[in-house]
Design a protein around this motif. Structure first.
Motif, PDB file in Angstrom:
ATOM      1  N   UNK A  68       0.812  -1.003  -0.054  1.00 37.52           N
ATOM      2  CA  UNK A  68      -0.028   0.005   0.103  1.00 37.52           C
ATOM      3  C   UNK A  68       0.895   1.236  -0.110  1.00 37.52           C
ATOM      4  N   UNK A  69       1.920   1.238   0.797  1.00 40.82           N
ATOM      5  CA  UNK A  69       2.745   2.428   1.194  1.00 40.82           C
ATOM      6  C   UNK A  69       3.524   2.884   0.006  1.00 40.82           C
ATOM      7  N   UNK A  70       4.344   1.952  -0.573  1.00 39.39           N
ATOM      8  CA  UNK A  70       5.160   2.095  -1.737  1.00 39.39           C
ATOM      9  C   UNK A  70       4.400   2.591  -2.903  1.00 39.39           C
ATOM     10  N   UNK A  71       3.368   2.205  -3.486  1.00 40.00           N
ATOM     11  CA  UNK A  71       2.548   2.692  -4.637  1.00 40.00           C
ATOM     12  C   UNK A  71       2.224   4.137  -4.384  1.00 40.00           C
ATOM     13  N   UNK A  72       1.542   4.416  -3.316  1.00 38.15           N
ATOM     14  CA  UNK A  72       1.014   5.546  -3.010  1.00 38.15           C
ATOM     15  C   UNK A  72       2.319   6.690  -2.884  1.00 38.15           C
ATOM     16  N   UNK A  73       3.208   6.238  -2.346  1.00 39.58           N
ATOM     17  CA  UNK A  73       4.371   7.316  -2.192  1.00 39.58           C
ATOM     18  C   UNK A  73       5.152   7.609  -3.360  1.00 39.58           C
ATOM     19  N   UNK A  74       5.084   6.609  -4.339  1.00 37.88           N
ATOM     20  CA  UNK A  74       5.611   6.548  -5.678  1.00 37.88           C
ATOM     21  C   UNK A  74       4.806   7.660  -6.624  1.00 37.88           C
ATOM     22  N   UNK A 288       4.561   0.947 -10.968  1.00 37.82           N
ATOM     23  CA  UNK A 288       5.814   0.695 -10.862  1.00 37.82           C
ATOM     24  C   UNK A 288       6.259   0.645  -9.436  1.00 37.82           C
ATOM     25  N   UNK A 289       5.493   1.329  -8.652  1.00 34.29           N
ATOM     26  CA  UNK A 289       5.637   1.169  -7.117  1.00 34.29           C
ATOM     27  C   UNK A 289       5.104  -0.040  -6.502  1.00 34.29           C
ATOM     28  N   UNK A 290       4.187  -0.411  -6.950  1.00 34.50           N
ATOM     29  CA  UNK A 290       3.373  -1.832  -6.671  1.00 34.50           C
ATOM     30  C   UNK A 290       4.420  -2.925  -7.022  1.00 34.50           C
ATOM     31  N   UNK A 291       5.012  -2.880  -8.155  1.00 36.44           N
ATOM     32  CA  UNK A 291       5.711  -3.813  -8.775  1.00 36.44           C
ATOM     33  C   UNK A 291       6.823  -3.892  -7.673  1.00 36.44           C
TER      34      UNK A 291
END
Length: 444
Positions: A68-74, A288-291
């Motif tokens: 959750x955190x990485x895609x949102x931040x990206x 990309x963040x989700x990947x």
């Protein structure tokens, strides 16, 4: 009579050097800004370490959290970058190279280096590591330090004998010197990557500024190497085959990485992903963040961040890398860069190269794996950047002793040569992409 004329000329030269306050004021100002640039990079280093440490703490407690955190931040980082500070996107090294280009007017250098961009780069790259993205701080440090040094031009007196070109070159090199704690590596980076027209009267002053910036890191963190001490055994002919394999593999994978990165960033292909990136860059960044988060979970967290801690632990024999670490870190770093997040590739490249060297050590049953890891770090970095001397010296300054000097030189030369068969120099090509941001009339 002739001797008297020479003596008068010497005395006149000494008098002009000692009496003209503008010359000395310029020198003092350059050295002061060099120290400030070094301390700024030290502060940036502290920020990134704190940010990634916070990410690791949460990720260890809640394994699913990066999904959750990485895609949102990206997505948020890319939105802020594209809307407010487009000049911070990517590594930072191409921006400094573009600013040094003769086609860029002095009034246009703010597109690539400024205090605003330096501060924004610090914040956004730190945010990227807080998100767990696979990026390094060394490329951003180049742009950050160059922005600080370039600001000195506002205060330089007339006839200070220091050009804007010299300030940018010294600042960019100072970023490498302070980030890696390798002053000699910073000097070589200035010569090999940034310098196209050698400075003349101010060259000694600018070299001193680069070294002083590097010493700021030493004064804060101590005189320790970036990855600790890499001890090597007595070398023998048994290293020849494993070393050659490391060189060729690094050249192939590094050249492929550079080519893939350039094709992705240019976006000239008509594939579905490139079209999506052009139409909806923020949504693409979230994907990309989700990947990257999925890859991080598959690797049990090893691919998150710059890879510095993982590489150091691997060199010290305290960490067993994932069997697919090279591939997974390769993919995570490429996706992070493709998303358009401000961040560098130096540290991830060292991590990938070190793991590749470790794989070759296992494949060939070579007893001293850290030796091949050091060769892999230098080889992969040289292949990606096609700056073999810089890669060789940076890694050399990480090694305790001179036993690997010739091996490192040979590895970087071979890897860089193999890489050239697959890709043009990465940073030079990216600098040309940066120059496309100039008004059309100025690109002719």
């Amino acid at each position: 009579m002739h001797a008297n004329v020479n003596r008068d000329e010497i005395l006149q030269a000494i008098r002009s050097e000692m009496v003209d306050w503008r010359v000395w004021a310029g020198r003092i100002l350059v050295m002061a800004f060099a120290a400030l640039a070094g301390l700024t990079v030290v502060a940036f280093t502290w920020m990134t370490e704190l940010a990634f440490g916070a990410f690791e703490q949460v990720q260890h407690r809640y394994t699913w959290w990066p999904l959750i955190w990485t895609p949102l931040c990206t997505a948020a980082i890319v939105w802020v970058t594209r809307r407010y500070v487009i000049g911070t996107a990517g590594s930072g090294i191409p921006q400094v190279m573009a600013a040094l280009d003769s086609r860029v007017a002095p009034t246009q250098r703010g597109l690539y280096v400024s205090l605003k961009l330096s501060l924004s780069k610090m914040a956004l790259a730190t945010w990227g590591l807080l998100a767990g993205l696979s990026l390094g701080r060394e490329g951003p440090s180049v742009q950050i330090a160059a922005g600080v040094m370039h600001h000195a031009r506002r205060w330089l007196p007339d006839k200070s004998q220091v050009s804007e070109h010299g300030l940018l070159m010294a600042g960019g090199a100072a970023g490498i010197a302070a980030a890696f704690n390798t002053p000699l590596g910073g000097v070589m980076f200035a010569i090999e990557e940034l310098s196209r027209k050698p400075e003349q009267r101010s060259s000694g002053l600018l070299m001193a500024a680069i070294v002083l910036s590097g010493l700021m890191a030493v004064s804060v963190y101590g005189n320790s190497t970036y990855f600790g001490v890499i001890r090597v055994d007595n070398l023998s002919w048994g290293l020849l085959l494993p070393g050659l394999l490391v060189s060729v593999f690094c050249g192939l994978t590094g050249g492929l990485f550079a080519r893939l990165l350039l094709v992705s960033i240019k976006g000239q292909s008509m594939d579905r992903f490139s079209q999506w990136r052009q139409r909806r860059p923020v949504a693409f960044a979230a994907a990309c963040g989700l990947a990257v988060s999925v890859i991080g979970l598959v690797s049990q967290g090893q691919t998150f961040g710059s890879g510095y801690a993982h590489s150091r632990a691997m060199l010290e024999g305290h960490d067993d890398p994932h069997s697919l670490y090279v591939l997974l870190k390769f993919m995570a770093t490429w996706l992070t860069a493709w998303a358009g997040v401000p961040g560098g590739i130096f540290a991830p490249a060292l991590s990938i190269g070190g793991a590749l060297g470790n794989d070759v050590a296992h494949l060939t049953h070579y007893a001293n794996a850290p030796t091949l890891m050091a060769l892999g770090m230098a080889g992969f970095l040289a292949a990606v950047t096609q700056a073999p001397l810089t890669a060789f010296i940076i890694v050399m300054e990480m090694v305790d002793g001179h036993a690997l000097v010739l091996s490192l030189m040979a590895t970087t030369m071979v890897a860089s040569g193999v890489s050239r068969l697959l890709s043009v120099p990465l940073y030079g090509a990216q600098a040309q992409i940066q120059l496309q941001r100039l008004p059309k009339a100025d690109q002719a």
